[in-house]
Design an enzyme around this catalytic site. Structure first.
Site, PDB file in Angstrom:
ATOM      1  N   SER A   1       0.643  -1.006  -0.285  1.00 30.96           N
ATOM      2  CA  SER A   1       0.072   0.162   0.000  1.00 30.96           C
ATOM      3  C   SER A   1       0.665   1.188   0.189  1.00 30.96           C
ATOM      4  CB  SER A   1      -1.181   0.007   1.421  1.00 30.96           C
ATOM      5  OG  SER A   1      -1.870   0.899   0.805  1.00 30.96           O
TER       6      SER A   1
ATOM      7  N   HIS B   1      -7.511  -4.709  -2.334  1.00 31.67           N
ATOM      8  CA  HIS B   1      -7.030  -4.048  -1.207  1.00 31.67           C
ATOM      9  C   HIS B   1      -5.717  -5.108  -0.189  1.00 31.67           C
ATOM     10  CE1 HIS B   1      -3.623  -1.208  -1.264  1.00 31.67           C
ATOM     11  NE2 HIS B   1      -3.739  -0.616   0.745  1.00 31.67           N
TER      12      HIS B   1
ATOM     13  N   ASP C   1      -9.080  -4.568  -6.581  1.00 30.27           N
ATOM     14  CA  ASP C   1      -7.754  -3.395  -5.745  1.00 30.27           C
ATOM     15  C   ASP C   1      -9.126  -1.889  -5.431  1.00 30.27           C
ATOM     16  OD1 ASP C   1      -7.300  -1.484  -3.961  1.00 30.27           O
ATOM     17  OD2 ASP C   1      -5.281  -2.457  -3.972  1.00 30.27           O
TER      18      ASP C   1
END
Length: 837
Positions: A697, A807, A774
């Site tokens: 991330s 994610h 995502d």
């Protein structure tokens, strides 16, 4: 001597020499050579083979030449140390061998809890939901005696339940379907304890909430708000009528769920259940992002498309209004949160709402870049709003928080007015403040110093005026519990033993007399129930130095027994001096390192270093909590030193340390990782050609940005998972808090994007992984980056794409694969096993 046949013979002395034909001579010569050559060749091969074997052994174990120790790195035994202890592996991490048991209490708040706290909580025993008391062992009230129930011809599982404040009824959710990170949909029932009956509220409800009156339930269906009455066993009121795919009532849209409310509800009952305040969110002007899904159904030959209203940096945000519903008059109105000012060109962010009285509430707003905080007092009864304070971020930003805690008026206890607690920066550090009366613009400062209060006030004791809170007073990598009295501000008491390095968390009963204190590390976690009003004290201090330990909820003895079988690589917390900043001051960052089993500092140029980083603004990874996970797997299985550094921009070290990154993400964070890599690369026992950086991330972004800035000088390998690569692609609420808009800060956005791929190509090799589903950091980020690599002809990388994973990368066994890939790829890097393109 006679020669036999055609071969003839050679005689000595005066004997005649017999002539031999030429062909026969050549044959005899060959025979002679063969007779001597064959053993010689065998000896030569044996000698050469011995040399090669010795060289191989020396290469594996390290060769000494004079006083110089020149080792060659090799992978260690994967299952046992040299002493025979078990090692950390994926197998035992994944089967929860090192996972502590952590229990939670669902504390119950009853109408008299504030001043007659019995420490009531809900627990589950043998599939029975029971209310018990931490104070009265004989108190027990069965709420539901099964984890399933029958309604009509259908059997349902109890996914969650919440008792009404008077404990007479239950709100039960079943058929839960996950939506985004925090949200879900489900079927809700009311269970009447007295009649042992179930009543269906509805299917596909987003949320349902008890009113404090224990009669009404507010719920959201198809983005409209309704009131269900348990008295009449039916829905009696519909509050909104405009809910749609574009209008959200009482429920957040994607960006408000993810970045603002950090939860799934956007409605709140007043203390007596007379009013309901809620958000109305209009997404009409928000840009739409489409996410294709490819493997949802086995027989699908076309992708499924899910469209999200997702405001990217510099694009229109949703328009949010604050509405108040009056139950008695069945009337709703829009509260003024503009303060009579002209509506700004861009919608405000409505960041926090909290009731601070029976009919009054506080509403916090900021501009879209979080530069200015505006606080409004809304009077629901009089239907008026007032701007009570406005504060500038002074070069930093206003982090979104939910810290307000109502302190009710009680003249007997010295509280003349309704007030509330909040957290505000004081001299660059976040501290507790007290506003009383609620319209005050100047607070009473309760704490001060070069440390920070974490997550606002933990609890308030309504009888003693004591405020409990968690803070970093001892160290920014620790969390201890403290108290301060409203009557004696800045006079703090440590509740936990500050002589020991520790991280604590706490949850309080409704009246704050009792608490579940959770010790989270660095040693084996435990949990205990404490009575803060007991006259007795613990004979042996463990955790708390104030209050009596009633009992341990969890000691994790089983975990301690399991750990005794393993050699867990030691984790050491430290601070690193990363050099001087532009003003000549030392850059001091929190860090920890994990040394591999049997670490030998006398080895020369031997150990690889595996850096892990997140590094996002106001974040923290270096916290002295207990954990055994992926980092320990890397240290154990790869004989690598694992290093984590919280560089500039991260949290809990004050405003100056974190706000430096404003408008310039990726710069200082990358510099600090490079400085740490240079520091470790200079250590005699480190192989400076085997230093890698891994992040997910924001950490994935920081990995690429660091490789770009470093250009192969220190970091030779990088592993980036689900990275942002250009902040124009990420959501507006998060990004603009740190970068302003692209229209205001075009240069900053250009500098912060990952674009110089030829510099990244100077690293030996890097790995990129991302999930195509995502919804948070869109796969678009990695595709745009891959396009830049193609255009520049960069090929020294590997890619793994996870179909339909979000994610967290978990869909269809993806979480197993992503970590296996990370370990295997790093193993190839550290053993120089890549075949570069």
């Amino acid at each position: 001597m006679e020669s036999d046949g055609a071969t003839g013979s050679i005689n000595n002395g005066d004997a005649e020499v017999e002539r031999v034909p030429m062909e026969s001579f050549k044959q005899r010569k060959r025979d002679t050579i063969d007779r001597f050559a064959r053993p010689g060749a065998i000896v030569l091969l044996l000698v050469w083979g011995t040399v090669l074997l010795l060289r191989s052994i020396l290469a594996l174990r390290g060769n000494s030449s004079g006083d110089d120790n020149v080792p060659v790195y090799h992978l260690p035994n994967s299952s046992h140390t040299d002493e025979g202890c078990l090692k950390v592996s994926f197998a035992n991490v994944r089967n929860s061998t090192f996972q502590p048991v952590v229990k939670s209490l669902q504390w119950i708040s009853t109408p008299d809890s504030a001043y007659h706290d019995k420490g009531l909580f809900v627990t589950i025993a043998d599939d029975t939901y029971v209310v018990r008391s931490v104070f009265d062992e004989d108190f027990s009230k069965v709420l539901l005696n099964a984890s399933t129930f029958q309604y009509g011809d259908v059997k349902y599982n109890v996914d969650s339940l919440v008792a009404s404040p008077d404990l007479s009824k239950l709100l039960i959710r079943t058929n839960t379907i996950s939506n985004w990170r925090h949200s879900s949909f489900g079927t809700y029932f009311v269970y009447e304890h007295e009649s042992s009956s179930f009543h269906l509220i509805g299917d596909n409800l987003a949320i349902a909430e008890w009113s404090p009156n224990s009669i009404d339930i507010s719920y959201v269906q198809d983005n409209d708000i309704y009131i269900y009455s348990t008295k009449h066993s039916k829905t009696t009121n519909r509050i909104t009528f405009d809910g749609s795919e574009l209008i959200f009532n009482g429920k957040p849209d994607w960006v408000y769920e993810e970045e603002v409310l950090e939860g799934d509800k956007a409605l709140w009952w007043s203390p007596k259940g007379e009013y309901l305040v809620y958000y109305r969110i209009d997404e009409t002007d928000v840009g739409e992002f489409s996410i294709p899904y490819y493997v949802q159904e086995q027989d699908d030959i076309y992708s499924k498309i899910r469209k999200i209203k997702y405001p990217k940096s510099g694009t229109p945000n949703p328009i949010v209004e604050l509405w108040v519903y009056d139950l008695a008059n069945d009337y709703a109105y829009s509260a003024d949160i503009q303060g009579g000012r002209e509506e700004p060109a861009f919608p405000l962010l409505l960041t926090e709402v909290a009731w601070v009285g029976n009919s009054k509430l506080i509403a916090k707003t900021t501009d879209r870049s979080s530069d200015i905080l505006s606080v409004f007092l809304v009077d629901a009864e009089k239907q008026v709003s007032k701007l009570v304070r406005e504060n500038s971020s002074d070069g930093g930003w206003w982090e979104i928080s939910h810290d307000i805690l109502h302190i009710p008026k009680n003249e007997t206890n010295g509280r003349r007015y309704d007030g509330y607690l909040d957290v505000m920066p004081v001299d660059g550090f976040n501290h507790l403040v007290y506003f009383a009366p609620v319209e005050s613009s100047v607070p009473i400062q309760l704490t001060h110093g070069k440390w920070e209060v974490v997550n606002g006030p933990a609890a308030f004791d309504y009888q003693s005026n004591i405020v409990y809170f968690i803070a970093t007073r001892e160290s920014s990598t620790e969390r201890h519990l403290y108290s301060v009295n409203l009557d004696t501000p800045k006079e703090l008491k440590a509740i936990t033993n500050t002589q020991d390095n520790a991280v604590y968390d706490v949850s309080f009963s409704a009246g704050s007399r009792f608490a579940l204190l959770s010790y989270k590390g660095p040693d084996i976690p435990y949990q205990k129930i404490i009575d803060f009003q007991s006259y007795k004290h613990d004979k042996k201090i463990k955790g708390n130095v104030i209050g009596e330990t009633l009992y341990y909820l969890e000691k994790n003895d089983a975990l301690a027994a399991r750990l005794s079988l393993y050699d867990i690589p030691p984790k050491t917390f430290q601070t690193l001096n990363l050099g001087k900043d532009e003003n000549g001051y030392d850059i001091v960052a929190n860090s920890f390192e994990i040394l591999p089993n049997g670490f030998d500092p006398s080895l020369k140029d031997y150990y690889p270093v595996f850096f892990y980083a997140y590094g996002g603004p106001n974040s923290q990874q270096v916290l002295q909590s207990f954990s055994v996970g992926f980092n320990e797997v890397v240290a154990s299985q790869l004989d690598a030193i694992v290093v984590v550094v919280d560089g500039r921009g991260t949290g809990f070290k004050g405003k100056e340390f974190r706000s430096l990154v404003r408008d310039n993400l990726g710069d200082y964070e990358a510099r600090d990782q490079i400085a740490a890599a240079a520091l470790y690369g200079s250590k005699s026992y480190v192989d400076s050609n085997k230093i890698s950086l891994f992040g997910w991330s924001y950490g994935g972004y920081l990995t690429l940005k660091t490789l770009e800035k470093d250009a192969g000088q220190h970091f030779k390998f990088g592993l980036s998972v689900a990275p942002v690569t250009d902040w124009r692609f990420y959501d507006s609420v998060y990004t603009e808090r740190y970068m302003h808009t692209p229209q205001e800060n075009g240069h900053g956005y250009n500098q912060s994007a990952v674009r110089n791929v030829t510099a990244i190509a100077e690293a030996t090799r890097f790995l990129l992984m991302h999930g195509t589903g995502d919804d948070n950091v869109h796969f678009q980020n990695s595709l745009k980056f891959l396009d830049l690599l193609d255009l520049a002809g960069v090929e020294n990388y590997d890619v793994h794409v996870f179909p339909d994973s979000d994610h967290s990368i978990r869909y269809h066994n993806a979480n197993i694969i992503v970590y296996d890939k990370l370990l295997t790829w790093t193993k190839l890097a550290f053993t120089s096993s890549f075949i570069n393109n």
